[in-house]
Design a protein around this motif. Structure first.
Motif, PDB file in Angstrom:
ATOM      1  N   ALA A 124       0.831  -1.209   0.000  1.00 21.54           N
ATOM      2  CA  ALA A 124       0.000   0.000   0.000  1.00 21.54           C
ATOM      3  C   ALA A 124       0.861   1.253   0.000  1.00 21.54           C
ATOM      4  CB  ALA A 124      -0.920  -0.003   1.212  1.00 21.54           C
ATOM      5  N   ASP A 125       1.913   1.259   0.819  1.00 21.51           N
ATOM      6  CA  ASP A 125       2.770   2.438   0.920  1.00 21.51           C
ATOM      7  C   ASP A 125       3.636   2.628  -0.320  1.00 21.51           C
ATOM      8  OD1 ASP A 125       1.709   2.909   3.396  1.00 21.51           O
ATOM      9  OD2 ASP A 125       3.426   2.120   4.514  1.00 21.51           O
ATOM     10  N   GLU A 126       4.223   1.547  -0.810  1.00 22.08           N
ATOM     11  CA  GLU A 126       5.136   1.655  -1.945  1.00 22.08           C
ATOM     12  C   GLU A 126       4.430   2.083  -3.228  1.00 22.08           C
ATOM     13  OE1 GLU A 126       8.273  -1.112  -4.546  1.00 22.08           O
ATOM     14  OE2 GLU A 126       7.354  -1.903  -2.704  1.00 22.08           O
ATOM     15  N   HIS A 127       3.183   1.634  -3.387  1.00 24.15           N
ATOM     16  CA  HIS A 127       2.476   1.910  -4.643  1.00 24.15           C
ATOM     17  C   HIS A 127       1.287   2.853  -4.451  1.00 24.15           C
ATOM     18  CE1 HIS A 127       4.777  -1.191  -6.790  1.00 24.15           C
ATOM     19  NE2 HIS A 127       4.685  -1.892  -5.670  1.00 24.15           N
ATOM     20  N   ASN A 128       1.172   3.422  -3.245  1.00 26.24           N
ATOM     21  CA  ASN A 128       0.104   4.378  -2.942  1.00 26.24           C
ATOM     22  C   ASN A 128      -1.273   3.803  -3.278  1.00 26.24           C
ATOM     23  OD1 ASN A 128      -0.891   6.822  -1.955  1.00 26.24           O
ATOM     24  ND2 ASN A 128      -0.934   7.742  -3.996  1.00 26.24           N
ATOM     25  N   LYS A 130      -4.756   2.627  -1.725  1.00 30.03           N
ATOM     26  CA  LYS A 130      -5.612   2.743  -0.550  1.00 30.03           C
ATOM     27  C   LYS A 130      -7.034   2.271  -0.816  1.00 30.03           C
ATOM     28  CE  LYS A 130      -2.235   4.739   1.673  1.00 30.03           C
ATOM     29  NZ  LYS A 130      -1.455   3.941   2.673  1.00 30.03           N
ATOM     30  N   THR A 131      -7.395   2.056  -2.085  1.00 25.43           N
ATOM     31  CA  THR A 131      -8.769   1.703  -2.430  1.00 25.43           C
ATOM     32  C   THR A 131      -8.804   0.420  -3.256  1.00 25.43           C
ATOM     33  OG1 THR A 131      -8.819   2.886  -4.550  1.00 25.43           O
ATOM     34  CG2 THR A 131      -9.292   4.171  -2.552  1.00 25.43           C
ATOM     35  N   VAL A 132      -9.996  -0.167  -3.352  1.00 23.31           N
ATOM     36  CA  VAL A 132     -10.190  -1.355  -4.189  1.00 23.31           C
ATOM     37  C   VAL A 132      -9.899  -1.017  -5.647  1.00 23.31           C
ATOM     38  CG1 VAL A 132     -11.923  -2.967  -5.074  1.00 23.31           C
ATOM     39  CG2 VAL A 132     -11.871  -2.396  -2.622  1.00 23.31           C
ATOM     40  N   ALA A 133     -10.375   0.126  -6.099  1.00 23.80           N
ATOM     41  CA  ALA A 133     -10.163   0.525  -7.490  1.00 23.80           C
ATOM     42  C   ALA A 133      -8.678   0.640  -7.821  1.00 23.80           C
ATOM     43  CB  ALA A 133     -10.871   1.850  -7.771  1.00 23.80           C
ATOM     44  N   GLU A 134      -7.900   1.198  -6.906  1.00 27.61           N
ATOM     45  CA  GLU A 134      -6.457   1.341  -7.142  1.00 27.61           C
ATOM     46  C   GLU A 134      -5.766  -0.023  -7.152  1.00 27.61           C
ATOM     47  OE1 GLU A 134      -6.063   5.777  -5.060  1.00 27.61           O
ATOM     48  OE2 GLU A 134      -5.540   3.964  -3.926  1.00 27.61           O
ATOM     49  N   ALA A 135      -6.195  -0.922  -6.275  1.00 25.63           N
ATOM     50  CA  ALA A 135      -5.599  -2.260  -6.252  1.00 25.63           C
ATOM     51  C   ALA A 135      -5.914  -3.016  -7.528  1.00 25.63           C
ATOM     52  CB  ALA A 135      -6.114  -3.040  -5.039  1.00 25.63           C
ATOM     53  N   PHE A 136      -7.113  -2.858  -8.040  1.00 26.61           N
ATOM     54  CA  PHE A 136      -7.522  -3.582  -9.253  1.00 26.61           C
ATOM     55  C   PHE A 136      -6.816  -3.069 -10.510  1.00 26.61           C
ATOM     56  CE2 PHE A 136     -11.840  -5.693  -8.030  1.00 26.61           C
ATOM     57  CZ  PHE A 136     -11.137  -6.584  -7.216  1.00 26.61           C
ATOM     58  N   TYR A 219       0.833  -9.453  11.185  1.00 23.50           N
ATOM     59  CA  TYR A 219       1.229  -8.853   9.906  1.00 23.50           C
ATOM     60  C   TYR A 219       0.517  -7.521   9.705  1.00 23.50           C
ATOM     61  CZ  TYR A 219       2.847 -13.619   9.010  1.00 23.50           C
ATOM     62  OH  TYR A 219       3.467 -14.841   9.093  1.00 23.50           O
ATOM     63  N   ASP A 220       1.268  -6.533   9.267  1.00 23.17           N
ATOM     64  CA  ASP A 220       0.740  -5.181   9.082  1.00 23.17           C
ATOM     65  C   ASP A 220       0.013  -5.094   7.744  1.00 23.17           C
ATOM     66  OD1 ASP A 220       0.168  -2.517   9.243  1.00 23.17           O
ATOM     67  OD2 ASP A 220       2.242  -1.817   9.122  1.00 23.17           O
ATOM     68  N   MET A 221      -1.307  -5.055   7.816  1.00 24.03           N
ATOM     69  CA  MET A 221      -2.144  -5.032   6.613  1.00 24.03           C
ATOM     70  C   MET A 221      -2.958  -3.738   6.549  1.00 24.03           C
ATOM     71  SD  MET A 221      -1.830  -8.199   5.128  1.00 24.03           S
ATOM     72  CE  MET A 221      -3.348  -8.905   4.486  1.00 24.03           C
ATOM     73  N   THR A 222      -3.273  -3.321   5.341  1.00 25.59           N
ATOM     74  CA  THR A 222      -4.076  -2.123   5.120  1.00 25.59           C
ATOM     75  C   THR A 222      -5.450  -2.509   4.592  1.00 25.59           C
ATOM     76  OG1 THR A 222      -2.193  -0.661   4.691  1.00 25.59           O
ATOM     77  CG2 THR A 222      -4.303  -0.032   3.710  1.00 25.59           C
ATOM     78  N   LEU A 223      -6.487  -2.001   5.236  1.00 25.53           N
ATOM     79  CA  LEU A 223      -7.856  -2.234   4.800  1.00 25.53           C
ATOM     80  C   LEU A 223      -8.179  -1.295   3.648  1.00 25.53           C
ATOM     81  CD1 LEU A 223     -10.647  -3.607   5.365  1.00 25.53           C
ATOM     82  CD2 LEU A 223     -11.119  -1.680   6.898  1.00 25.53           C
ATOM     83  N   LEU A 224      -8.627  -1.857   2.531  1.00 22.72           N
ATOM     84  CA  LEU A 224      -8.918  -1.045   1.352  1.00 22.72           C
ATOM     85  C   LEU A 224     -10.280  -0.370   1.465  1.00 22.72           C
ATOM     86  CD1 LEU A 224      -7.659  -3.419  -1.497  1.00 22.72           C
ATOM     87  CD2 LEU A 224      -6.474  -1.446  -0.507  1.00 22.72           C
ATOM     88  N   ASP A 225     -10.357   0.827   0.934  1.00 21.00           N
ATOM     89  CA  ASP A 225     -11.588   1.608   0.924  1.00 21.00           C
ATOM     90  C   ASP A 225     -12.425   1.205  -0.291  1.00 21.00           C
ATOM     91  OD1 ASP A 225     -13.585   3.515   0.969  1.00 21.00           O
ATOM     92  OD2 ASP A 225     -12.226   5.216   1.199  1.00 21.00           O
ATOM     93  N   PHE A 226     -13.683   0.838  -0.061  1.00 19.34           N
ATOM     94  CA  PHE A 226     -14.575   0.483  -1.168  1.00 19.34           C
ATOM     95  C   PHE A 226     -15.126   1.711  -1.877  1.00 19.34           C
ATOM     96  CE2 PHE A 226     -14.479  -3.483   1.116  1.00 19.34           C
ATOM     97  CZ  PHE A 226     -14.631  -4.450   0.134  1.00 19.34           C
ATOM     98  N   GLU A 227     -15.024   2.855  -1.239  1.00 16.64           N
ATOM     99  CA  GLU A 227     -15.470   4.139  -1.795  1.00 16.64           C
ATOM    100  C   GLU A 227     -16.963   4.193  -2.086  1.00 16.64           C
ATOM    101  OE1 GLU A 227     -12.017   6.224  -4.173  1.00 16.64           O
ATOM    102  OE2 GLU A 227     -12.297   4.204  -5.013  1.00 16.64           O
ATOM    103  N   VAL A 228     -17.723   3.338  -1.447  1.00 15.16           N
ATOM    104  CA  VAL A 228     -19.182   3.399  -1.532  1.00 15.16           C
ATOM    105  C   VAL A 228     -19.728   3.151  -0.129  1.00 15.16           C
ATOM    106  CG1 VAL A 228     -19.364   2.653  -3.940  1.00 15.16           C
ATOM    107  CG2 VAL A 228     -19.365   0.930  -2.118  1.00 15.16           C
TER     108      VAL A 228
END
Length: 331
Positions: A124-128, A130-136, A219-228
Motif C-alpha cells: 500500500a505504501d510503496e504503490h500508494n 488505498k482503495t479497491v479501485a487502485e488495487a484492481f 502482519y501489518d495489513m491495510t484495509l482497502l476503501d470500497f469508496e461506496v
C-alpha cells in the motif's frame, strides 16, 4: 439502537443500590467462553479480574453466538457473554433488553468487528494503494493465481458466508475484467498460509480478512476503501445471496460487539458491573494478544495472563486502583 441503549442504561440504574454491595457478595458467576480466540481470551481475563478483584466465583462454560444468546434469553444462563457480535441477534436482543431480561455491558471491541479486503501495508505504501479501485489497476502486484498472467484475489474458505459476499463484490467491482482470478483458499489455515507466504517473500497479497485476528496482529495489513457507503437493502437482498445475478458495489459495515449480561448477574455482581460496563480494547491490542497466542501455541488462559502482565496500561483503566492492586498481586 438508541432506544436499546437508553433502555439498557435505565435498567442498570435500577441496580444502583446493589452497586454498593461488598465485592465478596458477588457470588457464583457463569461466563461463556466462546469458540474463537478473542472471545476466549476475554472470557479468561474476566474470570481472573472478577475472581481476584471482586471476589466472584467464576465458572467458564462453552459458548457460541446463537446458542449462548438463546440460552441467556430463554433460561437466564450463562450470566455473561463477554464478546457478543450483536448484528446476528439484534432484533431478539432489542426485545430482551426492552423487557429487562438482558443488559448491554461494555463495548468490548471499541472499533467493532471489521471485515473487508486487505493488502500488505508495504505494498500500500510503496504503490500508494488505498482503495479497491487502485488495487484492481495492478494485477501484476498480486501473484498466486493459477494463470500467471492474472493477479490472485484470495477468497474465504468454502462454506463461509463471506465466500458468497466476496464473490458477489468481486463481480460487482469488476475483478475479472481487471485481470484477477478469484482463488479459493480452501480452509482457514489455507487463507492464513497464503498471507504468511506473501510476507515471507515480500510479495503482494489481496483478499478477504477480518479483525481482530492473530494474522492482523502479526502482519501489518491495510484495509482497502470500497469508496461506496454500505447499502443495507442491497446487502440483504443480493450481496449475501448465493443467487445474486447483478450484484452492485457495496461495502461491509463494522459489526457491533458488546458484552451482554443477564438481569440476575447485574443484581448480584454489585460494583463488578462497573467493570463489565467499562472495559474495552481496540483491535490492534486484541490482535497482538492473539498473535502471541498463535506463535506460542497458547491457551485462552495463557493469553489472558499474557495480556494482564504486558498491557497494564489498558486493563488498569477498567478498574479502580484498589482492584488493580488485587489483580496484580495474583498474577
Amino acid at each position: 439502537m438508541k432506544k436499546l441503549f437508553l433502555s439498557a442504561a435505565a435498567t442498570v440504574l435500577c441496580f444502583g443500590a446493589s452497586s454498593a454491595m461488598a465485592a465478596e457478595d458477588c457470588g457464583s458467576v457463569t461466563i461463556a467462553e466462546m469458540n474463537w480466540a478473542s472471545a476466549g481470551a476475554i472470557a479468561h481475563i474476566d474470570k481472573i479480574i472478577l475472581e481476584e478483584g471482586y471476589g466472584c466465583d467464576v465458572e467458564l462454560v462453552t459458548g457460541d453466538t446463537m446458542p449462548t444468546f438463546t440460552s441467556m434469553n430463554e433460561k437466564g444462563e450463562p450470566d455473561m457473554a463477554p464478546e457478543l457480535w450483536i448484528n446476528a441477534v439484534r432484533e431478539p436482543l432489542d426485545k430482551a433488553v426492552a423487557e429487562g431480561e438482558l443488559i448491554i455491558g461494555g463495548n468490548i471491541l471499541n472499533e467493532g468487528g471489521v471485515e473487508g479486503w486487505w493488502i500488505p501495508t508495504y505494498i500500500a505504501d510503496e504503490h500508494n494503494i488505498k482503495t479497491v479501485a487502485e488495487a484492481f489497476k495492478h494485477p501484476e502486484l498480486f501473484p498466486g493465481a493459477e494463470d500467471s498472467s492474472k493477479g490472485a484475489f484470495f477468497n474465504c474458505p468454502s462454506g463461509w458466508n463471506c465466500q458468497i459476499t466476496t464473490g458477489n463484490l468481486f463481480k460487482a467491482f469488476g475483478g475479472e475484467d481487471a485481470g484477477f482470478e478469484l482463488v479459493d483458499s480452501g480452509s482457514a489455515a489455507g487463507l492464513d498460509g497464503s498471507i504468511a507466504r506473501a510476507f515471507e517473500r515480500k510479495e503482494g497479497w489481496l483478499g478477504y480478512y477480518w479483525a481482530p485476528t492473530a494474522i492482523l496482529g502479526k502482519y501489518d495489513m491495510t484495509l482497502l476503501d470500497f469508496e461506496v457507503p454500505h447499502d443495507k437493502a442491497e446487502w440483504d437482498g443480493c450481496t449475501v445471496k448465493t443467487e445474486c445475478a447483478d450484484p452492485k458495489k457495496n461495502s461491509w459495515v463494522a459489526s457491533e460487539v458488546y458484552t451482554v449480561v443477564t438481569n440476575e448477574f447485574a443484581e448480584k455482581a454489585g460494583v463488578a458491573m462497573d467493570y463489565v460496563k467499562g472495559r474495552s480494547w481496540d483491535n490492534r491490542t486484541a490482535g497482538k494478544v492473539l498473535a502471541w497466542m498463535t506463535d506460542n501455541q497458547a491457551t485462552n488462559e495463557d493469553g489472558a495472563y499474557y495480556f494482564l502482565e504486558n498491557h497494564e496500561d489498558v486493563w488498569t483503566k477498567w478498574v479502580t486502583p484498589e482492584v488493580a492492586e488485587k489483580v496484580k498481586g495474583a498474577l
